[in-house]
Design a protein around this motif. Structure first.
Motif, PDB file in Angstrom:
ATOM      1  N   CYS A 117      40.385  33.788  35.619  1.00 56.39           N
ATOM      2  CA  CYS A 117      40.570  35.084  35.258  1.00 56.39           C
ATOM      3  C   CYS A 117      40.781  35.784  34.039  1.00 56.39           C
ATOM      4  O   CYS A 117      41.435  34.964  33.437  1.00 56.39           O
ATOM      5  CB  CYS A 117      41.046  35.697  36.589  1.00 56.39           C
ATOM      6  SG  CYS A 117      40.555  35.094  38.331  1.00 56.39           S
ATOM      7  N   TRP A 118      40.443  36.776  33.804  1.00 57.52           N
ATOM      8  CA  TRP A 118      41.047  37.620  32.648  1.00 57.52           C
ATOM      9  C   TRP A 118      42.293  37.629  32.656  1.00 57.52           C
ATOM     10  O   TRP A 118      42.863  38.037  33.785  1.00 57.52           O
ATOM     11  CB  TRP A 118      40.324  38.938  32.390  1.00 57.52           C
ATOM     12  CG  TRP A 118      40.609  39.845  31.415  1.00 57.52           C
ATOM     13  CD1 TRP A 118      39.918  39.683  30.256  1.00 57.52           C
ATOM     14  CD2 TRP A 118      41.597  40.641  31.071  1.00 57.52           C
ATOM     15  NE1 TRP A 118      40.506  40.353  29.165  1.00 57.52           N
ATOM     16  CE2 TRP A 118      41.717  40.874  29.739  1.00 57.52           C
ATOM     17  CE3 TRP A 118      42.551  41.378  32.039  1.00 57.52           C
ATOM     18  CZ2 TRP A 118      42.624  41.943  29.467  1.00 57.52           C
ATOM     19  CZ3 TRP A 118      43.835  41.967  31.230  1.00 57.52           C
ATOM     20  CH2 TRP A 118      43.438  42.339  30.270  1.00 57.52           C
ATOM     21  N   GLY A 119      43.201  37.564  31.818  1.00 56.82           N
ATOM     22  CA  GLY A 119      44.545  37.800  31.426  1.00 56.82           C
ATOM     23  C   GLY A 119      44.971  38.595  30.568  1.00 56.82           C
ATOM     24  O   GLY A 119      44.369  38.502  29.451  1.00 56.82           O
ATOM     25  N   ASP A 275      39.555  42.324  38.524  1.00 53.58           N
ATOM     26  CA  ASP A 275      40.635  41.526  37.834  1.00 53.58           C
ATOM     27  C   ASP A 275      41.672  41.972  38.337  1.00 53.58           C
ATOM     28  O   ASP A 275      42.879  41.128  38.040  1.00 53.58           O
ATOM     29  CB  ASP A 275      40.637  42.240  36.240  1.00 53.58           C
ATOM     30  CG  ASP A 275      39.165  41.428  35.465  1.00 53.58           C
ATOM     31  OD1 ASP A 275      38.845  40.336  35.882  1.00 53.58           O
ATOM     32  OD2 ASP A 275      38.758  42.161  34.765  1.00 53.58           O
TER      33      ASP A 275
END
Length: 281
Positions: A117-119, A275
């Motif tokens: 996942c985007w961080g 997100d």
């Protein structure tokens, strides 16, 4: 390998400015092995998390060694940011290869790893995610750029039409578009993130070995990157680049050369919300 291996002027930013983000007690640390052993006595999480940290540490050691060899034998300058990005690329590649491996009984019985996942980046960086779509018949496509801060808050986005002779060239155009938007917004510290492994490798390792079609835009991006206070290049899997991917989609072709600041386009809100991070509506 003593304390100087951790705290010498060019190695220290690699250890403590990279993904580990782990600090050391300068008064008590004496050797690298002692620092590693301190992981097990600290509250770093589960055994899996400690294993992940040790994996980053091992790969970082390897890239530090490679960079020192390049400095001695090839007379290449020492660049902590390049080592950090090369480490991230190597680790991501190892994880992908591990997940894709077959014929391993222990994997067959385990639960599948959730997609990446985007961080958010560490402050004061802003993350510039970029992606591109491309069609062979028209030799063109669209580029998407999404910028978010260290809290995951939406900062800006842009969608543009690109002409390119290959997928790599289209992805390079998206990287350049992201750099140009960051300049336009007068940002200081950025991490440009793309799911194009080839282009990120060129930006972090050797620009001369990439796709010749992508070379002009990659070269321009490198020049622009040198004008920021700090500019880093990062590869990420597609699952962690969904916002830029959605913006670069071939749908809504009329929505081009538009910049959204603070408030994202409505079509992007649901992707940003997936997100699990703050997103204005």
């Amino acid at each position: 390998m003593g304390v100087s291996s951790l705290l010498c002027p060019w190695v220290e930013p690699i250890w403590f400015g990279g993904p580990l983000s782990y600090r050391v007690n300068r008064a008590s640390i004496s050797t690298l092995p002692a620092w590693v052993l301190s992981f097990f006595g600290s509250n770093l999480g589960s055994k899996d998390e400690i294993a992940r940290i040790l994996m980053y540490l091992a790969v970082t050691c390897w890239h530090i060694w490679k960079s020192r060899c390049s400095y001695i034998f090839d007379h290449l300058s020492l660049d902590p940011n390049r080592v950090i990005m090369a480490t991230l690329t190597s680790v991501q590649g190892f994880l992908e290869a591990t997940e894709a491996s077959v014929g391993r009984p222990q994997r067959a019985c385990s639960h599948p790893r959730p997609p990446a996942c985007w961080g958010p980046p560490c402050s004061p960086f802003l993350k510039v995610n970029v992606d591109a779509s491309w069609e062979a018949q028209s030799k063109g496509g669209y580029a998407g750029v999404v910028i978010r801060d260290h809290e995951g808050k939406f900062v800006a986005a842009k969608r543009g039409r690109v002409g390119a002779t290959s997928v790599a060239a289209a992805e390079a155009a998206a990287i350049l578009l992201g750099c140009e938007l960051a300049v336009e917004l007068e940002l200081d510290c950025i991490i440009v993130e793309s799911d194009s492994r080839e282009n990120i490798h060129c930006l972090t390792q050797d620009n001369s070995r990439g796709s010749w079609e992508a070379f002009p835009d990659i070269s321009k991006a490198l020049r622009i990157g040198g004008n920021f206070q700090d500019c880093r290049w990062s590869w990420t899997p597609r699952s962690a680049n969904l916002a830029a991917h959605a913006l670069a989609s071939r749908s809504n072709p009329e929505m081009c050369d538009v910049i959204w600041v603070i408030i994202p386009p409505s079509s992007l809100v649901h992707v940003l919300n997936k997100d699990g991070l703050p997103c204005p509506h």
